[in-house]
Design a protein around this motif. Structure first.
Motif, PDB file in Angstrom:
ATOM      1  N   THR A  95      17.815  53.344  37.662  1.00  0.00           N
ATOM      2  CA  THR A  95      19.049  53.347  36.854  1.00  0.00           C
ATOM      3  C   THR A  95      19.847  54.628  37.068  1.00  0.00           C
ATOM      4  N   LYS A  96      19.117  55.749  37.113  1.00  0.00           N
ATOM      5  CA  LYS A  96      19.778  57.037  37.296  1.00  0.00           C
ATOM      6  C   LYS A  96      20.465  57.121  38.666  1.00  0.00           C
ATOM      7  N   GLU A  97      19.799  56.556  39.683  1.00  0.00           N
ATOM      8  CA  GLU A  97      20.401  56.549  41.012  1.00  0.00           C
ATOM      9  C   GLU A  97      21.695  55.730  41.018  1.00  0.00           C
ATOM     10  N   GLU A  98      21.662  54.605  40.283  1.00  0.00           N
ATOM     11  CA  GLU A  98      22.868  53.772  40.198  1.00  0.00           C
ATOM     12  C   GLU A  98      23.987  54.531  39.478  1.00  0.00           C
ATOM     13  N   GLU A  99      23.627  55.260  38.410  1.00  0.00           N
ATOM     14  CA  GLU A  99      24.622  56.039  37.679  1.00  0.00           C
ATOM     15  C   GLU A  99      25.216  57.140  38.569  1.00  0.00           C
ATOM     16  N   ILE A 177      33.784  65.064  35.888  1.00  0.00           N
ATOM     17  CA  ILE A 177      32.942  64.132  36.661  1.00  0.00           C
ATOM     18  C   ILE A 177      31.923  64.891  37.495  1.00  0.00           C
ATOM     19  N   ALA A 178      32.352  66.027  38.069  1.00  0.00           N
ATOM     20  CA  ALA A 178      31.429  66.847  38.860  1.00  0.00           C
ATOM     21  C   ALA A 178      30.291  67.362  37.986  1.00  0.00           C
ATOM     22  N   GLU A 179      30.639  67.789  36.757  1.00  0.00           N
ATOM     23  CA  GLU A 179      29.597  68.254  35.827  1.00  0.00           C
ATOM     24  C   GLU A 179      28.657  67.108  35.457  1.00  0.00           C
ATOM     25  N   LEU A 184      23.411  64.376  36.023  1.00  0.00           N
ATOM     26  CA  LEU A 184      22.627  63.204  36.429  1.00  0.00           C
ATOM     27  C   LEU A 184      21.609  63.557  37.512  1.00  0.00           C
ATOM     28  N   VAL A 185      22.033  64.374  38.461  1.00  0.00           N
ATOM     29  CA  VAL A 185      21.119  64.800  39.538  1.00  0.00           C
ATOM     30  C   VAL A 185      19.958  65.593  38.951  1.00  0.00           C
ATOM     31  N   LYS A 186      20.286  66.463  37.985  1.00  0.00           N
ATOM     32  CA  LYS A 186      19.234  67.246  37.334  1.00  0.00           C
ATOM     33  C   LYS A 186      18.264  66.337  36.592  1.00  0.00           C
ATOM     34  N   GLU A 190      14.255  65.747  37.216  1.00  0.00           N
ATOM     35  CA  GLU A 190      13.254  65.844  36.145  1.00  0.00           C
ATOM     36  C   GLU A 190      12.399  64.579  36.076  1.00  0.00           C
ATOM     37  N   LEU A 191      13.046  63.417  36.235  1.00  0.00           N
ATOM     38  CA  LEU A 191      12.291  62.159  36.226  1.00  0.00           C
ATOM     39  C   LEU A 191      11.325  62.080  37.399  1.00  0.00           C
TER      40      LEU A 191
END
Length: 408
Positions: A95-99, A177-179, A184-186, A190-191
């Protein structure tokens, strides 16, 4: 008279000698039996002590084994929980990758809009600067009134302010959006770190499961050996009781025989007195003597793979067992499944014996030798095929049929 006297003396001496000769034998026999009874009683005490020790040892081993089995059940539950956690983390990561992908697209769109707005604004400013004097002059000359000229000038300023505002807004949107993308990458990192931590913990628990299963198997073997020894002691005790009973019976018989001999002796003495008085003699001797008696023993991967083979193909041929083991190892090598044997076996919804608890029971008791042998061959590199699935053989599924299973 002389002849009668000589005969009477001979008979009397013979009777006395017969009685004297039987006394040592009777006394010796009684002493031997008493000593044997004493020895047997001592042996019985030792045997009973050995039986009690063996039973106490069995109880202690059973208690320790039960605690380990309870602990093993808890470990299996923990493994299932960790597998579910891994599955949930995998879904979260997806899900995070999709986001992140969506956010990256939004960022690209924002950059493109900012770039377009900047180019449009720069074009208008350039046009105004290059044709500024003429434009402003035309605005005033073409205006029908001073008010209209001022309105036109204000319109130009509004366009300029609009361009600046939109450019600032696009920049702010791009930064937001950059933030968001960075956040999201962070979160994804963590995941992934948490996923790795859970996988390590799962492997550690699996190793403890294997170690605990080995201990339970050791306890089971020791309990079996101790129970066998206890039965030997019990058989020995029964034998000693039989010997003791026989000796007591023999002792009672000897006592009865001694009492009978004493009565016979009294009768003989009475008869001798009567013979002396009357000049007649009758003599009889009886003796009974009977005596007898005798106196008396990665190990974790192998254990898990063997256990799942026994659960799924325990009644199949060696070929069938090897095929099931090959499916497990093919999954370990596949990117679509966990990359460890414990991960594959405990993956949610894959192997019904894991969910039913039968796998945990076989793991605790230890798989049979044929399943262990098949597991070892698979771990050593044997592969029956490239299948990732197997089911009970039926006409609805195309695949390789081995025994009661179809592999595909």
């Amino acid at each position: 008279m002389k002849i009668y006297g000589s005969s009477f003396m001979k008979v009397t001496i013979a009777i006395l000698l017969s009685f004297i000769l039987t006394l040592p034998a009777q006394a010796s026999s009684k002493t031997s039996i008493s000593n044997q009874i004493t020895d047997i009683n001592k042996q019985k005490k030792n045997t009973e002590a050995n039986i009690n020790d063996a039973k106490n040892k069995v109880n202690n081993l059973e208690s320790a084994k039960n605690k380990l089995e309870t602990y093993l059940s808890e470990l299996n539950a923990k493994l299932m929980e960790l597998s579910e956690q891994l599955e949930d983390l995998g879904n979260q990561i997806t899900t995070k990758e999709e986001e992140i992908t969506t956010t990256q697209q939004e960022l690209d769109d924002a950059k493109a809009k900012e770039e377009k707005q900047y180019i449009d604004m720069k074009t208008r400013i350039k046009f105004m600067y290059e044709n500024g004097d003429t434009t402003y002059l035309q605005l005033f000359l073409e205006a029908e009134s001073i008010s209209e000229a001022l309105n036109r000038a204000e319109y130009i300023m509004q366009i300029y302010d609009y361009d600046r505002d939109m450019l600032t807004k696009f920049k702010e949107t791009k930064e937001e959006i950059a933030e968001k993308e960075a956040l999201l990458v962070k979160e994804q990192e963590e995941l992934l770190a948490l996923q790795n931590e859970v996988e390590v913990k799962q492997q550690q628990v699996a190793e403890v499961v294997a170690s605990t299963s080995t201990k339970i198997s050791s306890y089971s073997s020791e309990i079996e050996a101790t129970e066998k020894k206890a039965k030997e002691y019990e058989a020995k005790l029964a034998e000693q009781n039989d010997k003791l009973e026989n000796l007591k019976q023999l002792q009672a018989q000897q006592k009865a025989a001694a009492e009978k001999a004493a009565k016979e002796k009294a009768a003989k003495e009475k008869a001798e007195k009567e013979a002396t008085t009357k000049g007649q003699q009758s003599a009889s001797t009886d003796s009974e003597n009977n005596a007898g008696g005798a106196s008396s023993s990665s190990a974790g991967d192998l254990a898990m793979l063997a256990a799942i083979i026994q659960c799924e193909a325990g009644g199949e041929s060696t070929e069938g067992k090897l095929a099931v083991g090959s499916v497990v190892m093919n999954r370990v090598r596949s990117s679509s499944y966990p990359n460890t044997i414990v991960g594959v076996i405990y993956q949610s919804g894959q192997f019904s014996p894991v969910a039913s608890g039968r796998f945990a029971l076989v793991l605790a008791q230890g798989a049979n030798s044929s399943c262990v042998s098949a597991a070892q061959r698979v771990l050593d590199g044997h592969s029956s095929g490239s299948w990732l699935q197997f089911r009970t053989a039926n006409s609805m599924i195309d695949g390789t049929v081995i025994g009661n299973h179809v592999f595909f």
